[in-house]
Enzyme design. Structure first.
Site, PDB file in Angstrom:
ATOM      1  N   ASP A 233       0.541  -1.169   0.288  1.00 15.99           N
ATOM      2  CA  ASP A 233       0.138   0.590  -0.188  1.00 15.99           C
ATOM      3  C   ASP A 233       0.602   1.039  -0.034  1.00 15.99           C
ATOM      4  O   ASP A 233       1.753   1.223   0.220  1.00 15.99           O
ATOM      5  CB  ASP A 233      -0.772  -0.145   1.260  1.00 15.99           C
ATOM      6  CG  ASP A 233      -1.977   0.794   0.842  1.00 15.99           C
ATOM      7  OD1 ASP A 233      -2.177   1.662  -0.781  1.00 15.99           O
ATOM      8  OD2 ASP A 233      -3.261   0.740   1.658  1.00 15.99           O
TER       9      ASP A 233
HETATM   10  C1  BGC Z   1      -4.229   3.344  -0.189  1.00 13.79           C
HETATM   11  C2  BGC Z   1      -5.483   2.318  -1.319  1.00 13.79           C
HETATM   12  C3  BGC Z   1      -4.717   2.954  -2.771  1.00 13.79           C
HETATM   13  C4  BGC Z   1      -3.090   4.082  -2.799  1.00 13.79           C
HETATM   14  C5  BGC Z   1      -3.210   4.458  -3.530  1.00 13.79           C
HETATM   15  C6  BGC Z   1      -3.675   3.964  -0.099  1.00 13.79           C
HETATM   16  O1  BGC Z   1      -3.447   5.489   0.710  1.00 13.79           O
HETATM   17  O2  BGC Z   1      -4.612   2.617   1.071  1.00 13.79           O
HETATM   18  O3  BGC Z   1      -6.059   1.593  -1.122  1.00 13.79           O
HETATM   19  O4  BGC Z   1      -4.942   1.956  -3.205  1.00 13.79           O
HETATM   20  O5  BGC Z   1      -3.638   5.098  -1.955  1.00 13.79           O
HETATM   21  O6  BGC Z   1      -4.461   5.826  -3.800  1.00 13.79           O
END
Ligand code: BGC
Length: 765
Positions: A233
């Site tokens: 993530d």
């Molecule tokens: C989120 C993810 C997301 C990623 C990219 C993160 O903060 O938890 O779900 O895909 O950002 O935007």
């Protein structure tokens, strides 16, 4: 597409620094390219309810505007469809959009379990039940990937709150981990082979998900056979070398080469074996080349936004859940005199905030759809602010006046944006008090009151007994208003079912005492008793149970039949049931199957959801629905042997309208291999020993294993009843013969019995 050999040759020609760079993003959305070595870059973009592609790839925080796209209903609503095909179709549609826009991997689906109604991202998640989450996401992934676009199932794992999401440790038992939290990922990983898995920010029992070898290698790859890439993530990596060793492939987004340098140093210092880096590059390049073949090869894929908007409308109407419909107030006649109260009727709350937020190319509201259809008997009043919780006397007065003159009043209420979003959790489960006040004033003067709800997660409903109908619309996407029109006026029957329990009040929720935890520790003390598993076990009243949802039609279940009445744990059970539409309208219904372990010493939920099929039926039509149940449908996870176990015994196969309304039930007797110890010792208790058929004969000879059979004295009779005596015997350890046999049993007798017992066991094993 490059062959494995070609990829290996490319890797052989890379410097250590280049290899390190391949395992991290180059920007917020792109992987690293090395053109001089023939390595291209690919783009990933957020999902899962639409395409959030950022054209300006220099936007390194990823916060600025994304391209105009189509916002589909939130995942919470998609789960409520209980319709695998529909979610698969949404996946195909998104896959086409990705192809048209040259996006290689879409970052979804998000399948974390809804442990508490307060989690800020619940709208992005599917269910409180792992089977439903697993089945629905499997379909979605297959749909997207059928277009040769990758998915990233997220957030792996046990990421069930936003509070302290970068540091909190989800502390839980192995059983809850396996049965509840991992099960939502296991099905899709095994059956749909997502290109990537996104590991979460949090720690699990103290270790970050991103550097958790047990999670990323032992379970994900070795047990489940995952062959894709683990992506972090965004910003979830603490120690890159440790993460790589644990099984991470790609750190996202770019760390501006800082972590690449650390990785190079770790290899040079001998802390990380270079072969791990090589394997990592191999896995990444396999995916990059597979995806790159699609780039510039998308002519047959169109992102036709208007067509996809219509698809979003079709889908949305199946996500709504009719929670109450007293006197069949819904559907309404199109010429009825209707007061429409609430700003969400004009400006619907259609999606949640954060990384899933879509830049909608157009929005259909209920009012705009009524205008489009030239409905003339509609009076609209704003009633309350859609964004803040401030009561406005004047707005309320206008709403009350509109309601007075109408045949029926529709109140479009729900949660403002600020109430639920990625990044933080809700503090309570209430709707804004200004909305509740307006609703109360309005319903006092209305002939009939219908509440139309917009929220991503359950709310308390103090008004439930004072209104005639409630239609839960969740966050219905950009075509929500048109879909509401279709349902409210009866062009279609509602068919959504709750994928989560609505508790009466927040305090009833099983995670209440441990959400969002204490400092960085979140103890999952409710264990496997999440959602309906808890409310059913505690026999608690709920506002609406899991699986609940009304229809404009009526259905009857009959003729439940099982392929076997008794079977072994490894056999498959086929279950058939007939469902008839006995109402007067064509409608869809989700047939639900629950499994109940009737008698067991293992602590288990009352029943568990193990099958569902959505069927469309014309009035008077009957269809037969078939389910197939296997070992996992009956099993629990046993921590003693670290495996799935089916206790021998009787199981009820139940067909229900929801988890609290079982219509039909039949039983099957399952025989399975018992879990028996491979060794006994002084501390082994009599009950265990006596249940073990392998050692029956030895125990007959051993005096300590015979229940004392002698006349009790009067004093003994007074102080010890039969039950006490019986339990005292069964629960006593082997060694207690020493103390309670008047010196007749000595260690040599116990040792001799143990020796014989353990010898028999070791031979039979
Ligand atoms: C989120 C993810 C997301 C990623 C990219 C993160 O903060 O938890 O779900 O895909 O950002 O935007």
């Amino acid at each position: 597409m490059k062959s494995a050999e070609e990829i290996r040759n490319i890797i052989a020609g890379l410097t250590l620094e280049e290899k390190a760079s391949l395992c991290s993003g180059d920007t917020f959305w792109l992987t690293h390219e090395i053109p001089e070595k023939g390595i291209p870059k690919i783009m990933v973009s957020d999902g899962p309810v639409g395409l959030r592609k950022q054209e300006n790839i220099e936007d390194n925080l990823g916060m600025n505007e994304s391209i105009k796209a189509v916002c589909f209903p939130s995942s919470t609503g998609m789960a409520a469809t209980f319709n695998r095909e529909l979610y698969g179709f949404m996946g195909e549609t998104l896959g086409e959009e990705c192809r048209a826009e040259n996006v290689a991997v879409i970052l979804g689906p998000a399948v974390n379990i809804k442990r508490s109604p307060l989690c800020g991202r619940n709208f992005e998640y599917l269910s409180e039940d792992p089977y439903l989450a697993s089945e629905m996401s499997t379909s979605f992934i297959k749909g997207v990937q059928s277009k040769n676009v990758g998915t990233s199932i997220k957030h792996f794992a046990v990421n069930n709150q936003e509070t302290r999401r970068f540091s909190a440790s989800s502390n839980l038992s192995e059983r809850a981990f396996r049965e509840i939290y991992l099960a939502a990922f296991e099905g899709p990983v095994r059956n749909a082979a997502p290109w990537t898995v996104m590991c979460s920010y949090n720690r699990i029992n103290g270790e970050f998900a991103s550097q958790n070898k047990y999670l990323l290698t032992d379970i994900l790859r070795k047990e489940w056979g995952f062959e894709g890439n683990v992506v972090s993530d965004w910003g979830a990596v603490s120690d890159r070398a440790k993460a790589l060793e644990a099984g991470l492939n790609l750190e996202m987004p770019t760390s501006y080469e800082e972590n690449d340098k650390k990785l190079v140093k770790a290899v040079k210092d001998g802390e990380l074996d270079e072969s791990i880096l090589d394997e990592n590059c191999f896995s990444m390049l396999k995916m990059i080349f597979k995806a790159y073949d699609n780039i510039g090869n998308s002519d047959s894929f169109k992102f036709d936004r208007d067509r996809h908007h219509d698809i979003a409308r079709e889908i949305a109407s199946e996500t709504f859940v009719l929670l109450k419909n007293e006197g069949n107030v819904l559907p309404l006649k199109k010429d009825a005199k209707i007061a429409v109260i609430g700003a969400y009727a004009k400006k619907p709350r259609l999606q949640g905030g954060g990384s899933a937020h879509i830049n909608c190319h157009k929005i259909a509201s209920f009012i705009s759809e009524c205008e489009k259809n030239s409905l003339v008997n509609i009076t609209y009043a704003e009633g309350f602010s859609p964004s803040v919780d401030e009561f406005d006397e004047k707005l309320c007065e206008k709403a009350v006046n509109a309601a007075k003159d109408a045949d029926v009043t529709l109140v479009f209420a729900g949660l403002p944006d600020i109430f639920e979003s990625e990044g933080y959790d809700r503090k309570h489960m209430q709707m804004p008090s200004c909305q509740l006040k307006v609703l109360d004033e309005v319903r006092k003067v209305s002939k009939k009151t219908v509440v139309v709800l917009h929220n991503g997660s359950p709310v308390e409903m103090p008004f439930i007994n004072n209104v005639d109908a409630v239609l839960e619309c969740y966050l219905g996407g950009q075509a929500v208003g048109s879909a509401q029109f279709d349902i409210i006026f009866g062009d279609k029957s509602p068919s959504g079912k709750l994928a989560e329990t609505f508790p009466i009040r927040l305090e009833d929720n099983p995670s209440y005492l441990n959400f969002p935890g204490c400092g960085n520790n979140v103890n999952y003390a409710e264990d496997i008793f999440v959602g309906y598993r808890y409310y059913d076990k505690k026999k608690m009243d709920v506002l609406f149970p899991f699986g609940f949802g009304l229809s404009y039609s009526e259905f009857q279940y009959s003729n439940l039949r099982l392929s076997e009445s008794s079977m072994n744990e490894d056999e498959e059970l086929e279950v058939k049931v007939d469902i008839t539409n006995v109402g007067s309208m064509e409608a869809k219904e989700a047939v639900q199957l629950y499994v109940k372990n009737c008698e067991t010493r293992i602590l288990r939920p009352v029943r568990e959801f193990k099958g569902f099929e959505k069927v469309n039926l014309l009035p008077n039509e009957t269809k037969t629905v078939t389910f197939k149940l296997n070992k996992r449908s009956f099993a629990y996870y046993d921590e003693r042997i670290k495996d799935w176990v089916v206790p021998s015994g009787v199981y009820a196969i139940e067909i229900g309208k929801n988890s609290r309304c079982i219509e039909l039930s039949e039983t099957v007797n399952i025989t399975s291999k018992p879990i028996l110890p491979d060794k006994y010792d002084y501390d082994s208790i009599m009950e265990e020993l006596l249940e073990d058929k392998r050692i029956e004969e030895v125990l007959k000879k051993y005096p300590g294993a015979q229940k004392p059979d002698r006349e009790k004295s009067e004093v003994e009779k007074e102080s010890m009843n039969d039950e006490m005596e019986n339990s005292g015997f069964l629960y006593s350890p082997l060694r207690s013969g020493l103390y309670f046999s008047n010196g007749y049993i000595r260690y040599k007798d116990i040792d001799a019995a143990l020796e014989e017992i353990n010898e028999i066991i070791s031979k039979k094993e």
